[in-house]
Design a protein around this motif. Structure first.
Motif, PDB file in Angstrom:
ATOM      1  N   LYS A 164       0.824  -1.203   0.000  1.00  0.00           N
ATOM      2  CA  LYS A 164       0.000   0.000   0.000  1.00  0.00           C
ATOM      3  C   LYS A 164       0.860   1.256   0.000  1.00  0.00           C
ATOM      4  CE  LYS A 164      -3.865   2.122   2.539  1.00  0.00           C
ATOM      5  NZ  LYS A 164      -4.798   1.955   3.678  1.00  0.00           N
ATOM      6  N   GLU A 165       1.959   1.235   0.749  1.00  0.00           N
ATOM      7  CA  GLU A 165       2.856   2.379   0.798  1.00  0.00           C
ATOM      8  C   GLU A 165       3.643   2.531  -0.492  1.00  0.00           C
ATOM      9  OE1 GLU A 165       3.135   4.751   3.204  1.00  0.00           O
ATOM     10  OE2 GLU A 165       1.277   3.778   3.888  1.00  0.00           O
ATOM     11  N   ILE A 166       4.010   1.399  -1.091  1.00  0.00           N
ATOM     12  CA  ILE A 166       4.757   1.440  -2.347  1.00  0.00           C
ATOM     13  C   ILE A 166       3.922   2.102  -3.441  1.00  0.00           C
ATOM     14  CG2 ILE A 166       5.710   0.014  -4.208  1.00  0.00           C
ATOM     15  CD1 ILE A 166       6.627  -1.954  -2.008  1.00  0.00           C
ATOM     16  N   VAL A 167       2.699   1.633  -3.617  1.00  0.00           N
ATOM     17  CA  VAL A 167       1.871   2.202  -4.693  1.00  0.00           C
ATOM     18  C   VAL A 167       1.509   3.652  -4.393  1.00  0.00           C
ATOM     19  CG1 VAL A 167       1.000  -0.081  -5.349  1.00  0.00           C
ATOM     20  CG2 VAL A 167      -0.332   1.337  -3.755  1.00  0.00           C
ATOM     21  N   PHE A 191      -0.687   6.294  -6.342  1.00  0.00           N
ATOM     22  CA  PHE A 191      -1.931   5.524  -6.389  1.00  0.00           C
ATOM     23  C   PHE A 191      -2.518   5.419  -4.979  1.00  0.00           C
ATOM     24  CE2 PHE A 191       0.696   3.846  -9.873  1.00  0.00           C
ATOM     25  CZ  PHE A 191      -0.160   4.033 -10.938  1.00  0.00           C
ATOM     26  N   GLU A 192      -3.735   5.892  -4.820  1.00  0.00           N
ATOM     27  CA  GLU A 192      -4.405   5.833  -3.526  1.00  0.00           C
ATOM     28  C   GLU A 192      -5.302   4.596  -3.464  1.00  0.00           C
ATOM     29  OE1 GLU A 192      -3.866   7.698  -0.994  1.00  0.00           O
ATOM     30  OE2 GLU A 192      -2.580   9.188  -1.976  1.00  0.00           O
ATOM     31  N   THR A 193      -5.207   3.863  -2.367  1.00  0.00           N
ATOM     32  CA  THR A 193      -6.036   2.672  -2.179  1.00  0.00           C
ATOM     33  C   THR A 193      -6.300   2.475  -0.697  1.00  0.00           C
ATOM     34  OG1 THR A 193      -6.158   0.269  -2.487  1.00  0.00           O
ATOM     35  CG2 THR A 193      -3.961   1.212  -2.223  1.00  0.00           C
ATOM     36  N   GLU A 194      -7.523   2.125  -0.357  1.00  0.00           N
ATOM     37  CA  GLU A 194      -7.869   1.902   1.044  1.00  0.00           C
ATOM     38  C   GLU A 194      -7.355   0.552   1.537  1.00  0.00           C
ATOM     39  OE1 GLU A 194     -12.017   2.356   1.712  1.00  0.00           O
ATOM     40  OE2 GLU A 194     -12.100   4.438   1.021  1.00  0.00           O
ATOM     41  N   ASP A 195      -7.401  -0.442   0.674  1.00  0.00           N
ATOM     42  CA  ASP A 195      -6.999  -1.792   1.052  1.00  0.00           C
ATOM     43  C   ASP A 195      -5.584  -2.099   0.584  1.00  0.00           C
ATOM     44  OD1 ASP A 195      -9.577  -2.287   2.120  1.00  0.00           O
ATOM     45  OD2 ASP A 195     -10.313  -2.734   0.088  1.00  0.00           O
ATOM     46  N   GLU A 196      -4.970  -3.075   1.235  1.00  0.00           N
ATOM     47  CA  GLU A 196      -3.652  -3.536   0.821  1.00  0.00           C
ATOM     48  C   GLU A 196      -3.772  -4.208  -0.546  1.00  0.00           C
ATOM     49  OE1 GLU A 196       0.518  -4.057   1.553  1.00  0.00           O
ATOM     50  OE2 GLU A 196      -1.021  -2.845   2.542  1.00  0.00           O
ATOM     51  N   PRO A 197      -3.016  -3.746  -1.560  1.00  0.00           N
ATOM     52  CA  PRO A 197      -3.106  -4.374  -2.885  1.00  0.00           C
ATOM     53  C   PRO A 197      -2.713  -5.845  -2.844  1.00  0.00           C
ATOM     54  CG  PRO A 197      -1.929  -2.286  -3.001  1.00  0.00           C
ATOM     55  CD  PRO A 197      -2.071  -2.618  -1.542  1.00  0.00           C
ATOM     56  N   VAL A 198      -3.338  -6.636  -3.705  1.00  0.00           N
ATOM     57  CA  VAL A 198      -3.046  -8.064  -3.810  1.00  0.00           C
ATOM     58  C   VAL A 198      -2.384  -8.314  -5.154  1.00  0.00           C
ATOM     59  CG1 VAL A 198      -4.030 -10.387  -3.891  1.00  0.00           C
ATOM     60  CG2 VAL A 198      -5.002  -8.663  -2.346  1.00  0.00           C
ATOM     61  N   SER A 199      -1.267  -9.015  -5.141  1.00  0.00           N
ATOM     62  CA  SER A 199      -0.536  -9.283  -6.370  1.00  0.00           C
ATOM     63  C   SER A 199      -1.376 -10.137  -7.319  1.00  0.00           C
ATOM     64  CB  SER A 199       0.788  -9.992  -6.060  1.00  0.00           C
ATOM     65  OG  SER A 199       1.475 -10.306  -7.258  1.00  0.00           O
ATOM     66  N   GLU A 221      -7.401   7.840 -15.971  1.00  0.00           N
ATOM     67  CA  GLU A 221      -6.751   7.887 -17.282  1.00  0.00           C
ATOM     68  C   GLU A 221      -6.327   6.508 -17.783  1.00  0.00           C
ATOM     69  OE1 GLU A 221      -3.428   9.127 -14.335  1.00  0.00           O
ATOM     70  OE2 GLU A 221      -5.626   9.155 -14.462  1.00  0.00           O
ATOM     71  N   GLY A 222      -6.517   5.467 -16.975  1.00  0.00           N
ATOM     72  CA  GLY A 222      -6.170   4.127 -17.434  1.00  0.00           C
ATOM     73  C   GLY A 222      -5.670   3.244 -16.313  1.00  0.00           C
ATOM     74  N   ASP A 223      -5.342   1.993 -16.654  1.00  0.00           N
ATOM     75  CA  ASP A 223      -4.835   1.019 -15.690  1.00  0.00           C
ATOM     76  C   ASP A 223      -3.320   0.935 -15.795  1.00  0.00           C
ATOM     77  OD1 ASP A 223      -7.514   0.681 -15.386  1.00  0.00           O
ATOM     78  OD2 ASP A 223      -7.518  -1.488 -15.669  1.00  0.00           O
ATOM     79  N   PHE A 224      -2.695   0.617 -14.655  1.00  0.00           N
ATOM     80  CA  PHE A 224      -1.243   0.549 -14.586  1.00  0.00           C
ATOM     81  C   PHE A 224      -0.826  -0.711 -13.830  1.00  0.00           C
ATOM     82  CE2 PHE A 224      -2.449   4.930 -15.013  1.00  0.00           C
ATOM     83  CZ  PHE A 224      -1.520   5.483 -15.872  1.00  0.00           C
ATOM     84  N   ILE A 225       0.418  -1.092 -14.040  1.00  0.00           N
ATOM     85  CA  ILE A 225       1.026  -2.202 -13.303  1.00  0.00           C
ATOM     86  C   ILE A 225       2.189  -1.650 -12.489  1.00  0.00           C
ATOM     87  CG2 ILE A 225       2.405  -4.308 -13.519  1.00  0.00           C
ATOM     88  CD1 ILE A 225      -0.528  -4.818 -13.989  1.00  0.00           C
ATOM     89  N   VAL A 226       2.201  -1.968 -11.197  1.00  0.00           N
ATOM     90  CA  VAL A 226       3.326  -1.646 -10.330  1.00  0.00           C
ATOM     91  C   VAL A 226       4.009  -2.966  -9.983  1.00  0.00           C
ATOM     92  CG1 VAL A 226       4.088  -0.598  -8.177  1.00  0.00           C
ATOM     93  CG2 VAL A 226       2.071   0.317  -9.368  1.00  0.00           C
ATOM     94  N   PHE A 262      12.687   1.273  -2.873  1.00  0.00           N
ATOM     95  CA  PHE A 262      12.126   1.243  -1.526  1.00  0.00           C
ATOM     96  C   PHE A 262      12.922   0.213  -0.725  1.00  0.00           C
ATOM     97  CE2 PHE A 262       8.775   2.155  -4.586  1.00  0.00           C
ATOM     98  CZ  PHE A 262       8.274   3.366  -4.114  1.00  0.00           C
ATOM     99  N   GLY A 263      13.804   0.702   0.134  1.00  0.00           N
ATOM    100  CA  GLY A 263      14.627  -0.221   0.918  1.00  0.00           C
ATOM    101  C   GLY A 263      15.539  -1.051   0.031  1.00  0.00           C
TER     102      GLY A 263
END
Length: 309
Positions: free
Chosen positions: A4-7, A12-20, A34-39, A80-81
């Motif tokens: 969540k912190e990485i994105v 990218f703002e998200t309430e929940d922890e992203p799932v791979s 504006e579209g979808d992205f991959i992190v 990040f680290g």
């Protein structure tokens, strides 16, 4: 750092922890107006990531369908680290299913990538240098494979161990052979392509400076690995020569490469396949993956059917 912190650091703002969306590595699909992205995680440290991006951007500028970093407000890629991440655009398309035209087009794409490689390692990509396998490692891995296969009634032929040990003994000869190397994604598999309808490379992050025939051997052995929509076997002889027909439109392999092909195929099996069979026990629980493994052994033991002509 949590996903969540990485994105969030990429905007990218998200309430929940992203799932791979990929089980073996962090790959997060993020949605914006504006579209979808991959992190996703890329090469580390940042210097290596930047060299990789210079390589893929050059390919893209030369007309190769390959993802490059998205233009966003945040630094991209960034660290990040102990990990470095990159944001790519999400590419809309359909997955590979094993159709003949898909195979030939994939061969065309890899052929163009290899043909566009500089003659020297100008992007300073990691140089392939995995020539340190030992006979003890092979014997231990073979026993693990036998144990993993046994619960499913599969008997692993001792010929597999014999040929793997031969691959160990000839690795120094391969190392000294002066094989022609190229800048290449070196993970050219169906699960890293999306068809738009032409194949689009969506994961170039394993790029390196690799012997050209090693890259081809990886395709033959693992192109169908880890993709539910792909056949549960490696290429058939016909499919392999279809792939090579597309590849050969851009690349003429040398006599030396063709002569060293059987040894290269053995070596790549030693490097890329044996650990999958030996170390990832849960893969054997999947009937499709189990079938793929069983047929990979058959290809390995009968590789004369899969030449480079």
């Amino acid at each position: 750092m949590k996903a969540k912190e990485i994105v969030k650091n990429f905007g990218f703002e998200t309430e929940d922890e992203p799932v791979s969306i990929y089980p073996f590595s962090p790959v997060y699909r993020m949605i914006r107006p504006e579209g979808d992205f991959i992190v996703k995680k890329t090469q580390h440290p940042i210097e290596k990531a930047n060299r990789l991006m210079r390589y893929t951007k050059t390919l893209n500028e030369q007309g190769v369908d390959v993802v490059i970093p998205s233009k966003i407000q945040a630094e991209n890629p960034r660290t990040f680290g102990e990990e470095t991440y990159v944001v790519y655009p999400f590419v809309q398309g359909v997955p590979y299913t094993g159709k003949e035209w898909e195979i030939k087009e994939a061969g065309r794409l890899l052929g163009r990538i290899h043909a566009l490689s500089p003659t020297d390692n100008k992007y300073e990509l990691d140089i392939y240098d995995v020539f340190d396998f030992t006979e003890n490692e092979v014997k231990e891995s073979f026993q693990h494979i036998v144990q993993n296969a046994a619960p499913y009634g599969l008997t692993i032929k001792p010929e597999l161990e014999i040929q793997l040990l031969q691959a160990v003994r000839q690795q120094e000869e391969l190392k000294q052979a002066g094989l022609f190397s190229v800048a290449t994604p070196h993970d050219f598999k169906a699960n890293n392509l999306i068809y738009t309808p032409q194949p689009y490379l969506i994961d170039p992050d394993n790029a390196g400076w690799v012997p050209r025939i090693f890259d081809l051997a990886l395709v033959l052995l693992l192109f169908h690995n880890e993709l539910a929509s792909a056949p549960d076997r490696p290429f058939t002889e016909q499919q392999w020569h279809l792939f090579l027909a597309g590849y050969g439109e851009s690349v003429n392999l040398s006599h030396e490469e063709k002569m060293n092909w059987p040894k290269a195929l053995d070596h790549v099996f030693l490097d890329e396949v044996i650990w999958l069979m030996a170390d990832v026990e849960e893969d054997w629980q999947n009937p499709a993956q189990r079938a793929l493994f069983n047929r990979l052994i058959q290809v390995f033991l009968n590789s004369e059917e899969f030449d480079l002509i």
